[in-house]
Design a protein around this motif. Structure first.
Motif, short mmCIF file in Angstrom:
data_model
loop_
_atom_site.label_atom_id
_atom_site.label_comp_id
_atom_site.label_asym_id
_atom_site.label_seq_id
_atom_site.Cartn_x
_atom_site.Cartn_y
_atom_site.Cartn_z
N UNK A 95 0.60 57.93 73.30
CA UNK A 95 1.89 58.62 73.17
C UNK A 95 2.49 58.34 71.80
N UNK A 96 2.38 57.10 71.33
CA UNK A 96 2.93 56.76 70.01
C UNK A 96 2.19 57.53 68.92
N UNK A 97 0.86 57.55 68.98
CA UNK A 97 0.08 58.25 67.98
C UNK A 97 0.38 59.74 67.99
N UNK A 98 0.69 60.30 69.16
CA UNK A 98 1.05 61.71 69.24
C UNK A 98 2.41 62.00 68.63
N UNK A 99 3.29 61.01 68.62
CA UNK A 99 4.64 61.22 68.09
C UNK A 99 4.72 61.01 66.58
N UNK A 100 3.70 60.39 66.00
CA UNK A 100 3.69 60.10 64.56
C UNK A 100 3.11 61.31 63.82
N UNK A 101 3.65 61.67 62.66
CA UNK A 101 3.08 62.78 61.89
C UNK A 101 1.60 62.52 61.55
N UNK A 102 0.82 63.59 61.45
CA UNK A 102 -0.63 63.49 61.25
C UNK A 102 -1.01 62.70 60.00
N UNK A 103 -0.37 62.90 58.84
CA UNK A 103 -0.80 62.12 57.66
C UNK A 103 -0.54 60.62 57.84
N UNK A 104 0.57 60.28 58.47
CA UNK A 104 0.88 58.86 58.69
C UNK A 104 -0.12 58.25 59.67
#
Length: 85
Positions: free
Chosen positions: A25-34
């Motif tokens: 869930x955290x990885x899905x909420x973070x922008x793709x480049x980050x």
């Protein structure tokens, strides 16, 4: 090897599944480049492996220096006692 009860194994498995769910869930909420940069940093850290172990201290070395005012007394010199004449 340590044996754990069935309840303990189930609890640990459920805990691991919940942690993975939170991470996704955290990885899905973070922008793709980050997220890509973070994944690259994590991969580099895993490839690097653990840090080398520091060398052990010399035998007889105290683990910590003495506190100020608590230093050991200096050794007395072995001088023969003086005689009065």
């Amino acid at each position: 090897m340590t044996k754990h009860s069935n309840y303990e194994r189930q609890r640990r498995a459920a805990e691991s599944a919940r942690v993975q769910e939170i991470e996704r869930a955290w990885q899905g909420s973070v922008p793709a480049p980050v997220a890509a940069e973070f994944a690259a940093v994590v991969k580099a850290a895993k490839e690097r492996g653990p840090a080398e172990r520091q060398p052990d201290m010399a035998p007889g070395t105290a683990p910590r220096p003495p506190r100020p005012g608590h230093e050991p007394k200096p050794k007395k010199e072995d001088a023969p006692p003086r005689r009065r004449s």
